[in-house]
Scaffold this motif. Structure first.
Motif, short mmCIF file in Angstrom:
data_model
loop_
_atom_site.label_atom_id
_atom_site.label_comp_id
_atom_site.label_asym_id
_atom_site.label_seq_id
_atom_site.Cartn_x
_atom_site.Cartn_y
_atom_site.Cartn_z
N GLY A 171 8.79 -5.93 13.69
CA GLY A 171 9.90 -5.29 14.19
C GLY A 171 9.79 -3.77 13.96
O GLY A 171 8.55 -3.25 13.91
N SER A 172 10.67 -2.99 13.86
CA SER A 172 10.62 -1.65 14.07
C SER A 172 10.22 -0.94 12.61
O SER A 172 9.71 0.15 12.47
N MET A 173 10.17 -1.75 11.62
CA MET A 173 10.01 -1.40 10.15
C MET A 173 8.32 -1.14 10.30
O MET A 173 7.82 -0.23 9.53
N LEU A 174 7.72 -1.98 11.07
CA LEU A 174 6.00 -1.62 11.27
C LEU A 174 5.72 -0.77 12.46
O LEU A 174 5.00 -0.02 12.27
N LEU A 209 7.97 -5.09 -3.87
CA LEU A 209 7.37 -6.45 -4.47
C LEU A 209 6.01 -6.90 -3.67
O LEU A 209 5.26 -7.00 -4.36
N ILE A 210 6.08 -6.60 -2.31
CA ILE A 210 4.88 -7.23 -1.52
C ILE A 210 3.97 -6.02 -1.93
O ILE A 210 2.74 -6.19 -2.00
N GLY A 211 4.09 -5.06 -1.94
CA GLY A 211 3.35 -3.72 -2.35
C GLY A 211 2.55 -3.90 -3.61
O GLY A 211 1.29 -3.94 -3.73
N VAL A 212 3.39 -4.36 -4.63
CA VAL A 212 2.76 -4.59 -6.00
C VAL A 212 1.58 -5.87 -5.92
O VAL A 212 0.78 -5.79 -6.55
N LEU A 248 0.74 7.10 -2.88
CA LEU A 248 1.76 6.24 -1.99
C LEU A 248 2.62 5.52 -2.90
O LEU A 248 2.18 5.11 -3.91
N ASN A 249 4.16 5.35 -2.66
CA ASN A 249 4.74 4.80 -3.51
C ASN A 249 4.55 3.12 -3.15
O ASN A 249 3.94 2.68 -2.10
N PHE A 250 5.41 2.26 -3.83
CA PHE A 250 5.09 0.90 -3.64
C PHE A 250 5.57 0.26 -2.44
O PHE A 250 4.72 -0.59 -1.80
N GLY A 251 6.54 1.09 -1.90
CA GLY A 251 7.16 0.36 -0.71
C GLY A 251 6.01 0.76 0.48
O GLY A 251 5.86 -0.12 1.22
N ASP A 252 5.59 2.08 0.51
CA ASP A 252 4.54 2.30 1.50
C ASP A 252 3.27 1.74 1.32
O ASP A 252 2.59 1.24 2.26
N GLN A 253 3.04 1.38 0.07
CA GLN A 253 1.87 0.53 -0.29
C GLN A 253 1.89 -0.98 0.52
O GLN A 253 0.93 -1.38 0.89
N GLY A 254 3.21 -1.42 0.38
CA GLY A 254 3.31 -2.64 0.93
C GLY A 254 3.08 -2.54 2.61
O GLY A 254 2.75 -3.43 3.12
N VAL A 255 3.75 -1.68 3.37
CA VAL A 255 3.56 -1.57 4.73
C VAL A 255 2.12 -1.33 5.08
O VAL A 255 1.51 -1.88 5.76
N TYR A 256 1.41 -0.29 4.27
CA TYR A 256 0.07 -0.22 4.50
C TYR A 256 -0.76 -1.34 4.60
O TYR A 256 -1.76 -1.83 5.28
#
Length: 529
Positions: A359-362, A43-46, A269-277
């Motif tokens: 955290g570890s996610m980033l 959702l954050i990526g979108v 990149l998928n939407f999740g990876d776009q959010g992290v990026y």
């Protein structure tokens, strides 16, 4: 207005804008850290990539060229024709919103409704918010041309705070609303921003303060489109300059948001990876957004007012040329030292910053490498912002048109390089492609500046040469902090982290002391503005 007065007001505008950007970034980072605990990465990526790209593209294409053309030259002009020209941003915004909205709805991949609900409503809302914001364009340009610092601070602060309060409230109470949350918040942001400018000018025009300042617009009605008998609707010189900047702005937008276009249209990149990026990208661009961008926007106004387009250095007032050259040299030195500091210390502290923030996610995976590369990219952004700021403020129409061809070639090369580097290096490839793009643009701008001042005694590009002593301290600091990261960061406990942070603090202090001792001219400039 004297050049010295313009410089003083421009410096205040830049500092106020910088403080605004600090507020915006701090609030945004807090909001991202908060929403990560309630909403999905997809959702954050979108929102942060797909929908924000739609909004920024519509706004940029509809108004950027008008802003540059209408802020060039003196504030003394036929403001009726300038305001008429600025109102054309609204139908242009409607056009781009409809065209791009259809593309976003029917040609791009639609997110899974179970993961990202209400995508269609989000597209409509973000496109509508762009149109609402364009309704305030004549007011914004009029305020910017007359350096109304407090108005910009209040308007943008209120709009951002309102947006964040609504977002946090809805995320807590109705997280299942998905994109409805960010859609409503974006609409509120645009509405509050425009209303602040409108209310200010309604109260200001006709007041004793406006009369005292001999403000060129006397009535609120004059801020609406006006047809004057036996006169053209717009100033055709400004209109032609706007068209030149429009062709350029289309290309500049591709270069500025290139990685998001590649992610959006090519699905690398998928939407999740776009959010992290996007989160890492926002963290990396913190300094660029709250320092470099306000400097570029504010001193563009300064250079455009002090220098005359299309005239050589010899044909202009020599005092104004000397002041412009001196300011350009010191601005280059300022942003260069800030960029070098970020590059040197960003390399060794990227992983620690991401671990503390998300955290570890980033902090695991490509996050630290992405932020390290961004630290280098900040240096390119720093220099490019100032060199292009001067270049665009002093180019004549013909030179702007010629530069459009350069931008066209750069756009094509950049998109190709982004696509291939992303396939080879993942999201890090976006940053590497941006570094290449900025390097080419810096080379072009510095060549223009060198040619512009060739027939004078001024050499503003010397601002790109730090003192040898300071350069040595940077190198030593980079080596020490890199060894400190290997020894103490980031899985050896908080005591080891504190040692790593203390090491960086000592190196930074040594760097700043050396800077104060060797760059005395720059320190004097910063203190006096």
């Amino acid at each position: 207005m004297a050049a010295q007065d313009v410089l003083g007001q421009t410096a205040r505008l830049a500092s106020s804008s910088a403080l605004l950007q600090v507020l915006f970034r701090v609030v945004t980072f807090g909001l991202n850290a908060f929403t990560l605990r309630y909403l999905s990465r997809e959702l954050i990526g979108v929102v942060n990539v797909r929908l924000t790209l739609l909004y920024s593209t519509v706004v940029f294409l509809a108004r950027e060229a008008f802003r540059r053309a209408c802020l060039s030259g003196s504030a003394k002009r036929n403001w009726t024709k300038t305001i008429n020209l600025l109102w054309l941003t609204v139908p242009l915004g409607v056009f781009w919103s409809v065209i791009l909205g259809l593309v976003w709805l029917h040609l791009l991949e639609v997110p899974d409704p179970s993961v990202v609900p209400h995508y269609q409503a989000g597209v409509v809302a973000f496109g509508l918010s762009a149109i609402i914001e364009l309704l305030g364009e004549p007011f914004w340009v009029l305020a910017q041309a007359h350096l109304f610092v407090r108005l910009k601070v209040i308007a943008e602060s209120l709009s951002v705070v309102s947006k964040c309060i609504l977002t946090v409230t809805l995320v807590i109470l109705y997280p299942q609303w998905g994109l409805y949350i960010f859609s409503l918040a974006q609409l509120l942001y645009a509405s509050v921003l425009v209303m602040c400018y409108v209310i200010y000018f309604v109260l200001f025009l006709g007041s004793p303060e406006a009369t005292k300042k001999s403000f060129p617009v006397a009535r609120v009605k004059a801020l609406l489109p006006n047809f004057v008998k036996d006169e053209t609707f717009v100033n055709w010189k400004e209109a032609r300059l706007t068209w030149s900047f429009f062709k350029q702005s289309f290309l500049k937008q591709i270069l500025t948001e290139g990685e998001r276009y590649v992610m959006t249209f090519l699905n690398v990149l998928n939407f999740g990876d776009q959010g992290v990026y996007d989160i890492v990208n926002n963290l990396g661009s913190l300094v660029a957004r709250f320092i470099f961008l306000p400097i570029e926007e504010s001193f563009y106004v300064f250079f455009a007012k002090v220098l005359e387009r299309g005239k050589t250095v010899k044909d202009q007032k020599q005092d104004d040329v000397a002041m412009a050259a001196n300011v350009l040299e010191l601005l280059l030195k300022l942003v260069l030292l800030i960029g070098l500091t970020i590059t040197v210390f960003g390399y060794a502290y990227s992983q620690l910053a991401l671990d503390i923030y998300g955290g570890s996610m980033l902090s695991s995976g490509t996050g630290p490498d992405l932020l390290r590369c961004y630290s280098l990219y900040v240096l390119f952004l720093a220099v490019n912002g100032v060199t292009e700021c001067f270049t665009f403020a002093s180019m004549c129409k013909e030179e702007v048109d010629r530069y459009n061809f350069v931008m066209l070639a750069l756009s094509f090369i950049f998109l190709c390089i982004s696509y291939f580097l992303t396939h080879w290096y993942g999201s890090v490839g976006f940053i590497l492609a941006n570094c290449f793009n900025m390097g080419i643009r810096i080379a072009h701008s510095t060549q223009y500046i060198y040619d512009y001042f060739r027939e004078s005694t001024h050499r503003p590009l010397s601002g790109l040469l730090p003192s040898p002593a300071l350069l040595l301290v940077y190198i030593i600091s980079a080596v020490i902090t890199a060894f400190s990261e290997v020894l103490f960061c980031c899985d050896k406990g908080w005591m080891a982290r504190l040692i790593h942070i203390s090491t960086g603090a000592l190196c930074l202090a040594a760097t700043l002391v050396t800077m104060f001792c060797t760059e005395t001219k720059l320190i004097h400039f910063v203190r006096n503005q």
